[in-house]
Design a protein around this motif. Structure first.
Motif, PDB file in Angstrom:
ATOM      1  N   ARG A  43       8.949   5.393  -6.583  1.00 49.80           N
ATOM      2  CA  ARG A  43       8.652   3.960  -6.591  1.00 49.80           C
ATOM      3  C   ARG A  43       9.708   3.197  -7.380  1.00 49.80           C
ATOM      4  O   ARG A  43      10.205   2.164  -6.935  1.00 49.80           O
ATOM      5  N   SER A 103       2.392   1.653  -3.446  1.00 46.28           N
ATOM      6  CA  SER A 103       1.435   2.098  -4.468  1.00 46.28           C
ATOM      7  C   SER A 103       1.126   3.585  -4.347  1.00 46.28           C
ATOM      8  O   SER A 103       0.741   4.219  -5.322  1.00 46.28           O
ATOM      9  N   LYS A 104       1.303   4.163  -3.169  1.00 47.82           N
ATOM     10  CA  LYS A 104       1.041   5.591  -2.964  1.00 47.82           C
ATOM     11  C   LYS A 104       2.237   6.477  -3.323  1.00 47.82           C
ATOM     12  O   LYS A 104       2.113   7.696  -3.346  1.00 47.82           O
ATOM     13  N   GLU A 133       5.205   8.364  -5.497  1.00 49.77           N
ATOM     14  CA  GLU A 133       5.332   8.967  -6.820  1.00 49.77           C
ATOM     15  C   GLU A 133       6.044   7.961  -7.731  1.00 49.77           C
ATOM     16  O   GLU A 133       6.877   7.178  -7.240  1.00 49.77           O
ATOM     17  N   GLU A 179       0.829  -1.209   0.000  1.00 48.55           N
ATOM     18  CA  GLU A 179       0.000   0.000   0.000  1.00 48.55           C
ATOM     19  C   GLU A 179       0.865   1.260   0.000  1.00 48.55           C
ATOM     20  O   GLU A 179       0.607   2.201  -0.750  1.00 48.55           O
ATOM     21  N   GLU A 180       1.910   1.266   0.825  1.00 51.09           N
ATOM     22  CA  GLU A 180       2.818   2.419   0.861  1.00 51.09           C
ATOM     23  C   GLU A 180       3.518   2.610  -0.486  1.00 51.09           C
ATOM     24  O   GLU A 180       3.677   3.732  -0.959  1.00 51.09           O
TER      25      GLU A 180
END
Length: 121
Positions: free
Chosen positions: A62, A55-56, A58, A52-53
């Motif tokens: 990432r 996917s959030k 930039e 989740e972190e």
């Protein structure tokens, strides 16, 4: 034991030792995503993030994070193989200093000596 016998023993050991099955993967599963690397080197803080972190993040951050995780895995695998090589060298009573470079130098020297002895016949 002659160096040819030790060389044969090393080759036999390497050929009959199963490859390391690390890390676990999702290979073969539909929609498989690579598993997150969970390595925490001694003395360092953990920077592992949840899916989740990630996917959030930039896109640039990432990519950098994922590239760094792949590099950690690559480094871990190399270190694991060098430790395995240290075990083999120790079992064959081949001297080496306790660092990666020395382990590789000793292994190469041993293999070359064995090759020369085998070629001489």
């Amino acid at each position: 034991q002659t160096s040819a016998q030790r060389y044969a023993s090393l080759l036999s050991h390497l050929m009959h030792t199963p490859p390391t099955s690390f890390p676990p993967t999702n290979a073969g599963k539909s929609g498989a995503k690579p598993l997150l690397l969970k390595i925490k080197p001694e003395g360092e803080r953990s920077d592992n993030k949840t899916r989740e972190e990630i996917s959030k993040m930039e896109p640039g951050s990432r990519r950098r994070y994922e590239r760094n995780q792949r590099e950690k895995l690559r480094s871990f695998r190399i270190s694991k193989q060098i430790k395995d090589l240290q075990t083999v060298l120790t079992a064959l009573q081949i001297p080496y200093k306790n660092n990666k470079f020395s382990v590789l130098v000793s292994a190469v020297a041993f293999i070359r000596a064995g090759q020369e002895e085998v070629w001489r016949g």
